[in-house]
Design a protein around this motif. Structure first.
Motif, mmCIF file in Angstrom:
data_model
loop_
_atom_site.group_PDB
_atom_site.id
_atom_site.type_symbol
_atom_site.label_atom_id
_atom_site.label_comp_id
_atom_site.label_asym_id
_atom_site.label_seq_id
_atom_site.Cartn_x
_atom_site.Cartn_y
_atom_site.Cartn_z
ATOM 1 N N ARG A 81 -11.814 -36.566 -11.140
ATOM 2 C CA ARG A 81 -12.306 -37.811 -10.545
ATOM 3 C C ARG A 81 -13.414 -38.431 -11.395
ATOM 4 N N LEU A 82 -14.277 -37.554 -11.906
ATOM 5 C CA LEU A 82 -15.366 -38.042 -12.750
ATOM 6 C C LEU A 82 -14.790 -38.716 -13.994
ATOM 7 N N ILE B 78 -19.961 -26.125 -12.798
ATOM 8 C CA ILE B 78 -19.462 -26.516 -11.474
ATOM 9 C C ILE B 78 -17.948 -26.375 -11.486
ATOM 10 N N SER B 79 -17.409 -25.705 -10.444
ATOM 11 C CA SER B 79 -16.028 -25.238 -10.601
ATOM 12 C C SER B 79 -14.942 -26.234 -10.227
ATOM 13 N N SER B 80 -15.222 -27.192 -9.363
ATOM 14 C CA SER B 80 -14.146 -28.044 -8.843
ATOM 15 C C SER B 80 -13.398 -28.823 -9.928
ATOM 16 N N LYS C 222 -10.948 -30.871 -9.228
ATOM 17 C CA LYS C 222 -10.769 -32.220 -8.692
ATOM 18 C C LYS C 222 -11.978 -33.094 -9.023
ATOM 19 N N LEU C 223 -13.162 -32.490 -8.906
ATOM 20 C CA LEU C 223 -14.382 -33.224 -9.229
ATOM 21 C C LEU C 223 -14.331 -33.754 -10.647
ATOM 22 N N GLU D 142 -25.824 -26.791 -17.577
ATOM 23 C CA GLU D 142 -25.708 -26.331 -16.186
ATOM 24 C C GLU D 142 -24.510 -26.953 -15.480
ATOM 25 N N LEU D 143 -24.351 -28.255 -15.626
ATOM 26 C CA LEU D 143 -23.292 -28.958 -14.890
ATOM 27 C C LEU D 143 -21.892 -28.463 -15.277
ATOM 28 N N PRO E 187 -16.189 -20.039 -8.334
ATOM 29 C CA PRO E 187 -15.725 -20.142 -9.730
ATOM 30 C C PRO E 187 -14.926 -18.911 -10.130
ATOM 31 N N TRP F 67 -19.805 -34.693 -18.434
ATOM 32 C CA TRP F 67 -21.114 -34.825 -17.789
ATOM 33 C C TRP F 67 -22.114 -35.491 -18.728
#
Ligand SMILES: [Mn+2]
Ligand SMILES: [Mn+2]
Ligand SMILES: [Mn+2]
Ligand SMILES: [Mn+2]
Lengths: 221, 221
Positions: B116-117, B108-110, B112-113, B104-105, B3, B83
């Motif tokens: 996509r989500l 998360i650094s991506s 792309k994630l 927390e979620l 991150p 999220w």
DNA sequence: TTAATTTTTTAGATTTGTCTAAAATTTATT
DNA sequence: AATAAATTTTAGACAAATCTAAAAAATTAA
């Protein structure tokens, strides 16, 4: 309440778990290599994990997880593999893209979250690399598989797991259209360099000993 | 690469963003209250965020995010709300259970994630509490809404957002069957204590001024 | 069985984020 | 305007995780 153990501690537990699966007992250099850190840092952490009663450790004597440490490690592995499954099945990532992201997601602490995710995914038994996913009690079903070097010739088998899971080998396998579930047959073994000629969907493909050692299959009988 | 900013820094950026939306400029005590930390810790962090060029800050003079800081904050808010949407829509959590997990979620650094989500979820416009979800460029569509105190009587409206989002108020709203999208009508306003009698699905329900101030609705015309 | 080499541990620093207590500054009150 | 009160910052400390360099122990080779 936040997480019980820091991400760093969880990464150590997971690494030690994997190494002791292979070598029985684990050394400082092993862990340093696996986690890309320095031996001195490993020793520091070993003391902390021992103080937390997760590790059996006496200095200069090697170490391994105790029951509690194994339990914690298995829950992290469960989270890692469920998230990998989610990324591939629901968000359509390739199997060589998911490891790094799961490396972060595995540290999200909510147990309820992971059990709901498990349910949402239909309680998958294996992750996108064929590795078993422990259930919420830390149990998993082990599948008996052989690597391609030990697969008898002319016997149809199905790819069920990958040993080395570096982006490099996954890229090579992608290129040769070898994925989990691919059905294949070893047609010829060359004694000279232990390379193999295999048949995939009627196409002939050659792979090196190094690759063959890292592709696991299962077959009937 | 991991991150770009630590979870701690991201939490500060998000808190400052929210506070400056309300107050224009932000104070040390504001942030300390929001993040349950000490004023001295806030001052320490302000210096770091300033050094990273995310914050306009001169000591004793208050502070606010600069363009870059706002951009970063919006991406964290995007992640948080996507999220939350995922947890409610796909994993069937209640709206009063998701905030902590998303806390927390969101780290998360991506990138792309998260994109996509977003796609997997169908590019939702608002989270389970009615708050807008910024798109991947940090833009959002603002909805014009009024709180229940300012809704004219006998006018059907739809719940579109919640102000205070503590577990306590969400529990109360759950109990009275008030959720996002609920259609309701104010039937009577009591001048004595500013309490309201409202109609929900032909049932009459009474709510206090304090609750009414925190329920936002939109209506036609 | 010594000696050389490798592995592991310790000693001492560093970075990040936090805290308490005291000092500096601003704001509110008389 | 002077004083009191509140806010904010600084000074100094601490815990967690990491590092380098040196010391200690174990292993391997001669
Ligand atoms: Mn990890
Ligand atoms: Mn995997
Ligand atoms: Mn957070
Ligand atoms: Mn929300």
């Amino acid at each position: 309440m936040g997480p019980k153990y820091s991400s760093s501690r969880e990464n150590y537990l997971k690494a030690i778990f994997h190494l002791q699966e292979i070598h029985g007992t684990v050394t400082t250099n092993h862990v340093a290599g696996e986690l890309q850190t320095r031996p001195a840092s490993v020793t520091d952490m070993l003391k902390k994990l021992k103080a937390q009663k997760l590790l059996l450790y006496e200095k200069y004597k090697g170490f391994k997880l105790n029951t509690e440490g194994r339990k914690v490690a298995l829950q992290i592995i469960r989270k890692h593999r469920l998230w990998e499954f989610f990324l591939v099945e629901k968000l359509h990532f390739r199997w060589d893209e998911v490891h790094e992201i799961a490396e972060e997601l595995e540290h999200i602490s909510s147990k309820k979250l992971i059990d709901r995710l498990d349910e949402f995914l239909g309680f998958p038994k294996t992750d996108p690399h064929g590795d078993p996913i422990p259930d919420s009690q830390g149990r998993w079903t082990l599948t008996h598989q052989v690597d391609l070097l030990n697969l008898p010739v002319n016997l149809v088998a199905e790819v069920s797991g990958i040993g080395d899971q570096s982006a490099e080998i996954l890229e090579l396998l992608n290129h040769k259209h070898i994925a989990l579930g691919t059905r294949l047959e070893v047609k010829k073994k060359f004694a000279f360099d232990n390379s193999l000629e295999i048949k995939i969907r009627n196409q002939s493909v050659t792979i090196s000993e190094h690759v063959a050692k890292n592709v696991f299959v299962k077959y009937d009988e």
